[in-house]
Design a protein around this motif. Sequence first.
Motif, mmCIF file in Angstrom:
data_model
loop_
_atom_site.group_PDB
_atom_site.id
_atom_site.type_symbol
_atom_site.label_atom_id
_atom_site.label_comp_id
_atom_site.label_asym_id
_atom_site.label_seq_id
_atom_site.Cartn_x
_atom_site.Cartn_y
_atom_site.Cartn_z
ATOM 1 N N TRP A 204 0.812 -1.212 0.000
ATOM 2 C CA TRP A 204 0.000 0.000 0.000
ATOM 3 C C TRP A 204 0.853 1.274 0.000
ATOM 4 C CZ3 TRP A 204 -5.140 -0.061 -0.869
ATOM 5 C CH2 TRP A 204 -5.813 -1.269 -0.697
ATOM 6 N N TYR A 222 -7.216 -1.802 5.213
ATOM 7 C CA TYR A 222 -7.952 -1.104 4.162
ATOM 8 C C TYR A 222 -9.296 -1.788 3.941
ATOM 9 C CZ TYR A 222 -3.499 1.132 3.692
ATOM 10 O OH TYR A 222 -2.353 1.846 3.982
ATOM 11 N N GLN A 341 -8.742 7.869 1.865
ATOM 12 C CA GLN A 341 -9.006 6.706 1.028
ATOM 13 C C GLN A 341 -7.953 6.642 -0.079
ATOM 14 O OE1 GLN A 341 -13.360 6.241 0.018
ATOM 15 N NE2 GLN A 341 -13.502 8.233 1.023
ATOM 16 N N TYR A 357 -10.236 3.024 -1.214
ATOM 17 C CA TYR A 357 -10.551 2.235 -0.027
ATOM 18 C C TYR A 357 -10.116 2.982 1.232
ATOM 19 C CZ TYR A 357 -11.101 -1.256 -3.622
ATOM 20 O OH TYR A 357 -11.520 -1.924 -4.744
ATOM 21 N N GLN A 359 -8.611 3.905 4.635
ATOM 22 C CA GLN A 359 -7.431 3.502 5.393
ATOM 23 C C GLN A 359 -7.764 3.585 6.886
ATOM 24 O OE1 GLN A 359 -4.028 6.251 5.872
ATOM 25 N NE2 GLN A 359 -2.775 4.685 4.863
#
Length: 441
Positions: A204, A222, A341, A357, A359
């Motif tokens: 990530w 996530y 996100q 997504y 965090q």
Amino acid sequence: MKKYLYLVITAMLFAACKKNNTTDIEPVNLNISVAYNLQTSTYKLPLTSVKVKITNLDTKNMQEFTVSDKGTVIVPKLSPGAYDIDASATILAADYTTITGIATTKDVTYNASVKGKQITVGFSDVINLSLVSGTVNDWVIKQIYYAGSDTKNGAIQRDQFIEFYNNSDKVLYADSLYFVETTGLITKSSATSYNLQTNGQLDWSKSVNMPANIDANNDYIYARAFLMIPGTGKQYPVQPGKSIVVAQTAVNHKSPFTGTDGKVVSVLDPSLTVDLSTADFEAYYASFLSNPFASDIDNPSVPNLEVISYFGRDMVFDNPGRYSYALIKVDGTQKPKEWPQYYYPTKAAPTSTATKYYQIPNKWVIDAVEIQPNEISDRIPKKYNANLDAGFAFVPLGSYTSQSVIRKTDKSVNGRIILKDTNNSTEDFDYFTIATPRGFK
């Protein structure tokens, strides 16, 4: 005579080859080194409290060992193969306070694991296990029914639910309790499209606009779906030893009901599914979707979850078990809806329509359960590190089997059941052959 001599030489060569081939299955002595990952060197925790379990993934044979005072374990004559290696220790609250000088009223658990380790002939490396801590939580995830029921005779996936449990000795309030379905790399076939960590899971830190001054992989998870139980603060009390059931659709799936399209929804075999008409909360997506499932009806007597982010047309859990689940509880300083996100860390630049997504900081995670597919060949790199969940749970028969994972009972105190919580789902969870809301194992 020549024929006899030829037969003798052939037999000798065959015997020699057979003897040499035995090296292919010669066992090894596996060396394991265990240490606590402590923030300070001012105290030492007892290594002899640590138990190491070695599980052969093919035979399911499990061996347990106690660590020496030097932090070592030798597993003698281990057959080559694939193994799960788990280490754990629970330090009682009073002992932890005495040893560390840090006052606590809760037992402290330490875990480490190596999953799917290939031990080959002649393997001589030392397996190093670094134990990280976690605490016994007040709230725990008790049951996850993600597999769904039979696609012809059952309710497919519409009967799914998740259950949370008050594992403490005091009243807790479910108001503003968040839970997430955690995402990551879920199929090995797509791995080449992403930036990956050395463990094979998504990196990530390579996501677009990810800050450089944070540990994006180890300090956060996530969310594919991010949902919250509503409430004013003390609207939904949960007594000690009681649970709340969160349903995808809060109806009795054993009995026919009418969908939003006016058609009757029914099952051929009611024994394969569950009655969720008395669930405490339900997910209802139809109010903000253009094409919701007709089976997603709104039970007016069951409060709806607040949906912060979602995936798909309802709160549909992944049937093969490739996603994982976490409970979140924040204080007044946090505004989870405003948490950042990020896109998946794809090698190619994300498109304008790509999904972002949420965090989620690990510090707000109060319980987490890693789920994996039942088939070893389908398993994927773990999304949670050991301080969230050192192991994983799964239902042995896989998708559409009516099975759920259920947290084991640890003990009973004055009639109140306390569930096992070591932050290692391999140890903490069993399964129900038929999912049973509010049931115990």
